[in-house]
Design a protein around this motif. Structure first.
Motif, short mmCIF file in Angstrom:
data_model
loop_
_atom_site.label_atom_id
_atom_site.label_comp_id
_atom_site.label_asym_id
_atom_site.label_seq_id
_atom_site.Cartn_x
_atom_site.Cartn_y
_atom_site.Cartn_z
N GLU A 95 19.38 -3.63 51.08
CA GLU A 95 18.11 -3.01 50.73
C GLU A 95 18.33 -1.73 49.93
N ASP B 78 14.71 -10.48 46.08
CA ASP B 78 13.34 -10.15 46.44
C ASP B 78 13.37 -9.14 47.59
N GLY C 236 11.00 -8.02 49.43
CA GLY C 236 10.21 -8.47 50.57
C GLY C 236 11.00 -9.37 51.50
N GLN C 237 11.79 -10.27 50.93
CA GLN C 237 12.61 -11.17 51.74
C GLN C 237 13.70 -10.38 52.48
N ARG D 167 13.50 -7.32 53.47
CA ARG D 167 12.86 -6.60 54.58
C ARG D 167 12.53 -7.53 55.74
N LYS D 168 12.20 -8.78 55.45
CA LYS D 168 11.98 -9.76 56.53
C LYS D 168 13.27 -10.00 57.30
N ASP E 144 13.90 -7.06 59.56
CA ASP E 144 13.05 -7.16 60.76
C ASP E 144 13.61 -8.17 61.75
#
Length: 78
Positions: A20, A40, A42-43, A45-46, A49
């Protein structure tokens, strides 16, 4: 948690956090007239998580033997 140890989960989490950081600095670049995107965000960050939750669950399992909430017993005289 089939075969995933706490150390493995922490290693994966650290890897995704580093990823990241690298993406945040330079996510896309252009060579001549072509544009390239590393990944990506967003991916990523998923995944962070997911691995954070996995680390938390494994640490909970280690320290509390799987109990994540207190139990209350109300005695009743029947």
């Amino acid at each position: 948690m089939a075969g995933i140890t706490l150390e493995t989960a922490k290693r994966h989490l650290e890897m995704w956090l580093e990823t990241e950081e690298e993406i945040a600095v330079n996510q896309s670049y252009t060579i001549k007239d072509k544009s390239f995107t590393r990944a990506d965000l967003g991916q990523v960050r998923k995944e962070i998580d997911y691995w954070s939750a996995k680390v938390a669950a494994l640490e909970n399992l280690k320290t509390r033997k799987g109990r994540n909430r207190p139990y209350r017993i109300v005695p009743r005289d029947l």
